[in-house]
Enzyme design. Sequence first.
Site, PDB file in Angstrom:
ATOM      1  N   HIS A 170       0.660  -1.229   0.160  1.00 14.09           N
ATOM      2  CA  HIS A 170       0.147  -0.070  -0.208  1.00 14.09           C
ATOM      3  C   HIS A 170       0.851   1.798  -0.014  1.00 14.09           C
ATOM      4  O   HIS A 170       1.867   1.815   0.705  1.00 14.09           O
ATOM      5  CB  HIS A 170      -0.344   0.291   0.902  1.00 14.09           C
ATOM      6  CG  HIS A 170      -1.762  -0.499   1.250  1.00 14.09           C
ATOM      7  ND1 HIS A 170      -1.966  -2.268   1.855  1.00 14.09           N
ATOM      8  CD2 HIS A 170      -3.806  -0.588   1.020  1.00 14.09           C
ATOM      9  CE1 HIS A 170      -3.283  -2.078   1.357  1.00 14.09           C
ATOM     10  NE2 HIS A 170      -3.781  -1.590   1.031  1.00 14.09           N
TER      11      HIS A 170
ATOM     12  N   ASN B 269       7.938  -4.262   3.375  1.00 16.44           N
ATOM     13  CA  ASN B 269       6.149  -3.566   3.419  1.00 16.44           C
ATOM     14  C   ASN B 269       6.199  -4.074   4.481  1.00 16.44           C
ATOM     15  O   ASN B 269       6.136  -3.101   5.644  1.00 16.44           O
ATOM     16  CB  ASN B 269       5.919  -4.458   2.536  1.00 16.44           C
ATOM     17  CG  ASN B 269       4.477  -4.156   2.190  1.00 16.44           C
ATOM     18  OD1 ASN B 269       4.251  -3.237   2.667  1.00 16.44           O
ATOM     19  ND2 ASN B 269       3.312  -5.349   2.789  1.00 16.44           N
TER      20      ASN B 269
END
Length: 275
Positions: free
Chosen positions: A125, A156
């Site tokens: 994201h 991430n």
Amino acid sequence: MDKKQKIILFLIFIILLIGFIFFMIYRPDIAEEKTSGKIYHSFHYNNISDFFTEQKADQIVEYININIAYNEEHEQALWVCYLLTKEHLNNPVCKRKNYFKTDLNINSKSATSNDYYKSGYDRGHLAPAADMLWSEDAMLESFYMSNISPQKPGFNRGVWKKLEGRTRKLALSEDSIIIITGPIFHNPMGSIGENKVTIPAYYYKILVDISAPNLGAVAFVIPNRNTKLSLDKFAISIDSLERISGLNFMEALPDDLEKQLESICDERLLNTIIQ
């Protein structure tokens, strides 16, 4: 005026006084201010678009909480921009959905979840789902593939996740933070999937504190790999980020305000983030 009339007038006065007191205690505008977690901004801005740039974007899509600048060449966003507030974080109404889906609002069609399948990269994201718990629609929109970029799992789930968490900590501490996040495409690490989604070598995040009485900004540029270095090692000014990324942020703001925000890496904000 006889005694009966005096009593009636006195009762009317008492009723009016009680009504006035009740109104002052429970009147809607005061009740709303007490419960809404009112956001106090240190300066006026016309729109969140004052903070981002339209450079190199093939399309800008405005969602409930996220503005996304999509780039067809790289099949992902150049940046996402949104406001995160203490009120948002203190009023969760939903849970993470994990429903990744193609963004049908992108004219040229966005990347798909299949592009990431068995690629070795996370569907990372840019605007994190954990920032969207205040709205079901905002949560679903954060899983559009236009808000997703190929990220190394160690990145991430490591330093990037840590920075996202510290950003929420900053919003809870200060009140209102403008966030701009995106990839840097210089020297990319190849591409993945049928749509040839570019693998960025770096990612950036800009944090602008607009909470009264404070005003300041800090930026981060972090390589797309696992790292044990502390966040302060990646902190820079927005001016420095602009030279690296080739993008010009906040150009709609007054020149003196733009210079104030972009010229230095605010140590007060950085200390709040890293502590």
